[in-house]
Structures are given as C-alpha cells and as structure tokens.
Design a protein around this motif. Sequence first.
Motif, PDB file in Angstrom:
ATOM      1  N   MET A  39       8.775  67.643  64.404  1.00 46.52           N
ATOM      2  CA  MET A  39       9.543  66.551  63.866  1.00 46.52           C
ATOM      3  C   MET A  39      10.663  67.114  62.994  1.00 46.52           C
ATOM      4  SD  MET A  39       8.320  63.602  61.220  1.00 46.52           S
ATOM      5  CE  MET A  39       8.387  62.090  62.106  1.00 46.52           C
ATOM      6  N   ASN A  40      11.832  66.561  63.133  1.00 48.97           N
ATOM      7  CA  ASN A  40      12.978  66.972  62.329  1.00 48.97           C
ATOM      8  C   ASN A  40      13.158  66.029  61.158  1.00 48.97           C
ATOM      9  OD1 ASN A  40      13.600  69.025  64.067  1.00 48.97           O
ATOM     10  ND2 ASN A  40      15.097  67.871  65.210  1.00 48.97           N
ATOM     11  N   ASN A  41      13.520  66.563  60.050  1.00 47.09           N
ATOM     12  CA  ASN A  41      13.839  65.776  58.868  1.00 47.09           C
ATOM     13  C   ASN A  41      15.144  66.291  58.301  1.00 47.09           C
ATOM     14  OD1 ASN A  41      11.440  64.020  58.452  1.00 47.09           O
ATOM     15  ND2 ASN A  41      10.413  65.987  58.449  1.00 47.09           N
ATOM     16  N   MET A  42      15.800  65.439  57.547  1.00 49.81           N
ATOM     17  CA  MET A  42      17.075  65.800  56.956  1.00 49.81           C
ATOM     18  C   MET A  42      16.927  65.929  55.443  1.00 49.81           C
ATOM     19  SD  MET A  42      19.234  65.770  59.528  1.00 49.81           S
ATOM     20  CE  MET A  42      20.871  65.408  58.995  1.00 49.81           C
ATOM     21  N   MET A  43      17.744  66.809  54.882  1.00 49.31           N
ATOM     22  CA  MET A  43      17.791  67.010  53.437  1.00 49.31           C
ATOM     23  C   MET A  43      19.255  67.220  53.090  1.00 49.31           C
ATOM     24  SD  MET A  43      15.900  70.096  51.403  1.00 49.31           S
ATOM     25  CE  MET A  43      14.632  69.379  50.389  1.00 49.31           C
ATOM     26  N   GLU A  44      19.703  66.655  51.987  1.00 46.92           N
ATOM     27  CA  GLU A  44      21.072  66.878  51.549  1.00 46.92           C
ATOM     28  C   GLU A  44      21.059  67.803  50.342  1.00 46.92           C
ATOM     29  OE1 GLU A  44      24.849  64.337  49.975  1.00 46.92           O
ATOM     30  OE2 GLU A  44      23.815  63.618  51.765  1.00 46.92           O
ATOM     31  N   ILE A  45      21.842  68.859  50.444  1.00 43.20           N
ATOM     32  CA  ILE A  45      21.929  69.853  49.375  1.00 43.20           C
ATOM     33  C   ILE A  45      23.406  70.145  49.143  1.00 43.20           C
ATOM     34  CG2 ILE A  45      21.379  72.222  48.696  1.00 43.20           C
ATOM     35  CD1 ILE A  45      18.922  72.029  50.566  1.00 43.20           C
ATOM     36  N   GLY A  46      23.850  69.964  47.938  1.00 46.38           N
ATOM     37  CA  GLY A  46      25.241  70.259  47.608  1.00 46.38           C
ATOM     38  C   GLY A  46      26.243  69.495  48.455  1.00 46.38           C
ATOM     39  N   GLY A  47      25.877  68.276  48.856  1.00 47.57           N
ATOM     40  CA  GLY A  47      26.771  67.456  49.670  1.00 47.57           C
ATOM     41  C   GLY A  47      26.778  67.806  51.147  1.00 47.57           C
ATOM     42  N   HIS A  48      25.902  68.711  51.563  1.00 45.01           N
ATOM     43  CA  HIS A  48      25.809  69.109  52.969  1.00 45.01           C
ATOM     44  C   HIS A  48      24.415  68.780  53.487  1.00 45.01           C
ATOM     45  CE1 HIS A  48      29.612  71.336  52.966  1.00 45.01           C
ATOM     46  NE2 HIS A  48      29.284  71.667  51.732  1.00 45.01           N
ATOM     47  N   GLU A  54      21.535  56.627  63.649  1.00 47.77           N
ATOM     48  CA  GLU A  54      21.813  57.191  62.331  1.00 47.77           C
ATOM     49  C   GLU A  54      21.153  56.372  61.228  1.00 47.77           C
ATOM     50  OE1 GLU A  54      25.525  58.832  59.678  1.00 47.77           O
ATOM     51  OE2 GLU A  54      25.877  57.092  60.941  1.00 47.77           O
ATOM     52  N   ALA A  55      21.162  55.055  61.369  1.00 47.53           N
ATOM     53  CA  ALA A  55      20.560  54.184  60.352  1.00 47.53           C
ATOM     54  C   ALA A  55      19.055  54.401  60.249  1.00 47.53           C
ATOM     55  CB  ALA A  55      20.865  52.724  60.678  1.00 47.53           C
ATOM     56  N   GLN A  56      18.450  54.915  61.289  1.00 47.28           N
ATOM     57  CA  GLN A  56      17.003  55.156  61.292  1.00 47.28           C
ATOM     58  C   GLN A  56      16.637  56.495  60.704  1.00 47.28           C
ATOM     59  OE1 GLN A  56      15.849  54.598  65.365  1.00 47.28           O
ATOM     60  NE2 GLN A  56      16.350  52.438  65.356  1.00 47.28           N
ATOM     61  N   LEU A  57      17.617  57.372  60.476  1.00 42.89           N
ATOM     62  CA  LEU A  57      17.313  58.701  59.921  1.00 42.89           C
ATOM     63  C   LEU A  57      16.983  58.628  58.458  1.00 42.89           C
ATOM     64  CD1 LEU A  57      19.988  60.937  61.645  1.00 42.89           C
ATOM     65  CD2 LEU A  57      17.574  60.738  62.219  1.00 42.89           C
TER      66      LEU A  57
END
Length: 112
Positions: free
Chosen positions: A1-10, A109-112
């Motif tokens: 499973m992939n997950n997203m994380m935002e670090i320093g605006g990236h 995208e809205a589901q991420l």
Amino acid sequence: MNNMMEIGGHRAVIQFDPEIGMFRGEFLGLNGGADFYADSVSGLQQEGEASLRVFLEMCAEKGIDPVKHYSGRFVVRLPEEIHARAAEIAAARGVSLNRLVQDALAQVEAQL
C-alpha cells in the motif's frame, strides 16, 4: 500500500519494505532521486527533511532547478473497447474526453 507524506512542501510516497523492516520514502516531482528510510513515522519525517535538504543544496550548488516541470499533456493507451466506452461516457455527460479524464483524476486525488 502506498501512502503520501508532505515534507518541506514536497510530497513523498511512503512504502513499507518487509525485507529490511523499514519504511521507504521517495519524493515526487523532483529532478532527481531523493529517498529516505526509517522505522517510524517520526523517523521518516526527520530523515525526509535531511534528504530533501541535501538534495536542494546539491541542486543549488549545480544550478539545477530541483522541481520537475510537466507539460500538461500525456498519452494514455487503452484497449479499443475502453476508449470507445470512455468516449460514450464523455458524450453522455456533455464533456470532452479530456475533461472526463481530468474529472476522474481529480476524484482519485480527493481520495488520497
């Protein structure tokens, strides 16, 4: 499973690697590889910040734009039947095939 994380605006994609028992993060939308590893979320945050800092410093030293730029166009290859059905759905909704794809991607995208 992939997950997203935002670090320093990236944004970075986070995956668990069971072979090494660690999480791996990989930044998206950059002009080069900037990945990081940790065994916890807080560790990912710290390692991600360090990896991003080093990457951005290297880009600055070399005069490279760190952010990858996109043209806004891409080709999608579909089986003929799916292409035909997509064209029918777009016509039924009164939108272009391009708009149908944009709307579908916005929903994902809205589901991420």
